[in-house]
Motif scaffolding. Structure first.
Motif, PDB file in Angstrom:
ATOM      1  N   MET A 118      39.337  55.861  38.966  1.00  0.00           N
ATOM      2  CA  MET A 118      40.461  54.951  38.926  1.00  0.00           C
ATOM      3  C   MET A 118      40.252  53.978  37.758  1.00  0.00           C
ATOM      4  O   MET A 118      39.198  53.375  37.621  1.00  0.00           O
ATOM      5  N   GLU A 119      41.276  53.799  36.946  1.00  0.00           N
ATOM      6  CA  GLU A 119      41.225  52.901  35.791  1.00  0.00           C
ATOM      7  C   GLU A 119      41.407  51.450  36.241  1.00  0.00           C
ATOM      8  O   GLU A 119      42.202  51.171  37.129  1.00  0.00           O
ATOM      9  N   PRO A 120      40.700  50.521  35.611  1.00  0.00           N
ATOM     10  CA  PRO A 120      40.912  49.107  35.950  1.00  0.00           C
ATOM     11  C   PRO A 120      42.262  48.624  35.428  1.00  0.00           C
ATOM     12  O   PRO A 120      42.844  49.213  34.521  1.00  0.00           O
ATOM     13  N   LEU A 121      42.750  47.564  36.020  1.00  0.00           N
ATOM     14  CA  LEU A 121      44.008  46.986  35.555  1.00  0.00           C
ATOM     15  C   LEU A 121      43.828  46.444  34.147  1.00  0.00           C
ATOM     16  O   LEU A 121      42.800  45.879  33.808  1.00  0.00           O
ATOM     17  N   ASP A 122      44.822  46.613  33.325  1.00  0.00           N
ATOM     18  CA  ASP A 122      44.782  46.120  31.959  1.00  0.00           C
ATOM     19  C   ASP A 122      45.424  44.732  31.923  1.00  0.00           C
ATOM     20  O   ASP A 122      46.615  44.587  31.695  1.00  0.00           O
ATOM     21  N   VAL A 123      44.624  43.722  32.182  1.00  0.00           N
ATOM     22  CA  VAL A 123      45.108  42.346  32.254  1.00  0.00           C
ATOM     23  C   VAL A 123      44.698  41.626  30.982  1.00  0.00           C
ATOM     24  O   VAL A 123      43.539  41.652  30.598  1.00  0.00           O
ATOM     25  N   ASP A 124      45.662  40.976  30.329  1.00  0.00           N
ATOM     26  CA  ASP A 124      45.337  40.290  29.083  1.00  0.00           C
ATOM     27  C   ASP A 124      45.001  38.816  29.291  1.00  0.00           C
ATOM     28  O   ASP A 124      44.550  38.153  28.377  1.00  0.00           O
ATOM     29  N   GLY A 125      45.216  38.270  30.453  1.00  0.00           N
ATOM     30  CA  GLY A 125      44.809  36.911  30.769  1.00  0.00           C
ATOM     31  C   GLY A 125      45.816  35.831  30.425  1.00  0.00           C
ATOM     32  O   GLY A 125      45.582  34.658  30.732  1.00  0.00           O
ATOM     33  N   VAL A 126      46.924  36.176  29.790  1.00  0.00           N
ATOM     34  CA  VAL A 126      47.891  35.153  29.375  1.00  0.00           C
ATOM     35  C   VAL A 126      48.455  34.439  30.601  1.00  0.00           C
ATOM     36  O   VAL A 126      48.484  33.208  30.654  1.00  0.00           O
ATOM     37  N   ARG A 127      48.904  35.185  31.580  1.00  0.00           N
ATOM     38  CA  ARG A 127      49.502  34.569  32.775  1.00  0.00           C
ATOM     39  C   ARG A 127      48.481  33.692  33.501  1.00  0.00           C
ATOM     40  O   ARG A 127      48.791  32.586  33.957  1.00  0.00           O
ATOM     41  N   THR A 128      47.252  34.147  33.601  1.00  0.00           N
ATOM     42  CA  THR A 128      46.215  33.384  34.281  1.00  0.00           C
ATOM     43  C   THR A 128      45.973  32.051  33.584  1.00  0.00           C
ATOM     44  O   THR A 128      45.880  31.002  34.229  1.00  0.00           O
ATOM     45  N   VAL A 129      45.894  32.065  32.267  1.00  0.00           N
ATOM     46  CA  VAL A 129      45.669  30.840  31.508  1.00  0.00           C
ATOM     47  C   VAL A 129      46.886  29.925  31.613  1.00  0.00           C
ATOM     48  O   VAL A 129      46.747  28.702  31.704  1.00  0.00           O
ATOM     49  N   GLN A 130      48.082  30.481  31.628  1.00  0.00           N
ATOM     50  CA  GLN A 130      49.286  29.670  31.763  1.00  0.00           C
ATOM     51  C   GLN A 130      49.306  28.941  33.110  1.00  0.00           C
ATOM     52  O   GLN A 130      49.640  27.753  33.171  1.00  0.00           O
ATOM     53  N   VAL A 131      48.949  29.641  34.158  1.00  0.00           N
ATOM     54  CA  VAL A 131      48.935  29.016  35.489  1.00  0.00           C
ATOM     55  C   VAL A 131      47.886  27.905  35.530  1.00  0.00           C
ATOM     56  O   VAL A 131      48.158  26.798  36.021  1.00  0.00           O
ATOM     57  N   GLY A 132      46.704  28.165  35.026  1.00  0.00           N
ATOM     58  CA  GLY A 132      45.657  27.146  35.019  1.00  0.00           C
ATOM     59  C   GLY A 132      46.041  25.926  34.201  1.00  0.00           C
ATOM     60  O   GLY A 132      45.820  24.781  34.615  1.00  0.00           O
ATOM     61  N   THR A 133      46.640  26.154  33.041  1.00  0.00           N
ATOM     62  CA  THR A 133      47.081  25.051  32.196  1.00  0.00           C
ATOM     63  C   THR A 133      48.159  24.239  32.901  1.00  0.00           C
ATOM     64  O   THR A 133      48.144  22.999  32.874  1.00  0.00           O
ATOM     65  N   GLY A 134      49.071  24.918  33.548  1.00  0.00           N
ATOM     66  CA  GLY A 134      50.123  24.228  34.300  1.00  0.00           C
ATOM     67  C   GLY A 134      49.560  23.382  35.433  1.00  0.00           C
ATOM     68  O   GLY A 134      50.030  22.261  35.682  1.00  0.00           O
ATOM     69  N   LEU A 135      48.555  23.889  36.113  1.00  0.00           N
ATOM     70  CA  LEU A 135      47.942  23.119  37.200  1.00  0.00           C
ATOM     71  C   LEU A 135      47.237  21.875  36.676  1.00  0.00           C
ATOM     72  O   LEU A 135      47.305  20.805  37.293  1.00  0.00           O
ATOM     73  N   PHE A 136      46.550  22.008  35.547  1.00  0.00           N
ATOM     74  CA  PHE A 136      45.924  20.827  34.947  1.00  0.00           C
ATOM     75  C   PHE A 136      46.981  19.807  34.535  1.00  0.00           C
ATOM     76  O   PHE A 136      46.791  18.596  34.698  1.00  0.00           O
ATOM     77  N   LEU A 137      48.108  20.278  33.986  1.00  0.00           N
ATOM     78  CA  LEU A 137      49.181  19.374  33.595  1.00  0.00           C
ATOM     79  C   LEU A 137      49.762  18.660  34.818  1.00  0.00           C
ATOM     80  O   LEU A 137      49.994  17.446  34.787  1.00  0.00           O
ATOM     81  N   LEU A 138      49.983  19.392  35.898  1.00  0.00           N
ATOM     82  CA  LEU A 138      50.469  18.773  37.130  1.00  0.00           C
ATOM     83  C   LEU A 138      49.478  17.746  37.666  1.00  0.00           C
ATOM     84  O   LEU A 138      49.869  16.684  38.154  1.00  0.00           O
TER      85      LEU A 138
END
Length: 74
Positions: free
Chosen positions: A1-21
């Motif tokens: 089974m191949e791993p998911l191809d995640v580029d991390g953009v969404r993860t970083v956006q969510v984290g940045t948004g939480l810090f901003l909040l």
């Protein structure tokens, strides 16, 4: 089974948004934080936003590079 191809953009956006909040949520409590010697919490949140913006740019460049590399392989 191949791993998911995640580029991390969404993860970083969510984290940045939480810090901003967090930063925006702490601004009204500036005086009590200053009295308690805890204004570092505000600066930590602001630093998280700044590093998140840098991380977002890094992840977007990485995603573009990988897309170009995959297009060249075809």
């Amino acid at each position: 089974m191949e791993p998911l191809d995640v580029d991390g953009v969404r993860t970083v956006q969510v984290g940045t948004g939480l810090f901003l909040l967090g930063f925006l949520g702490l601004i009204p409590f500036w005086a009590p934080l200053e009295e308690a010697g805890r204004t570092w919490l505000l600066w930590m949140c602001l630093t998280g936003v700044g590093l998140g913006l840098l991380g977002m740019e890094y992840c977007k460049r990485r995603r573009r590079f990988r897309a170009e590399r995959d297009a060249d392989e075809v």
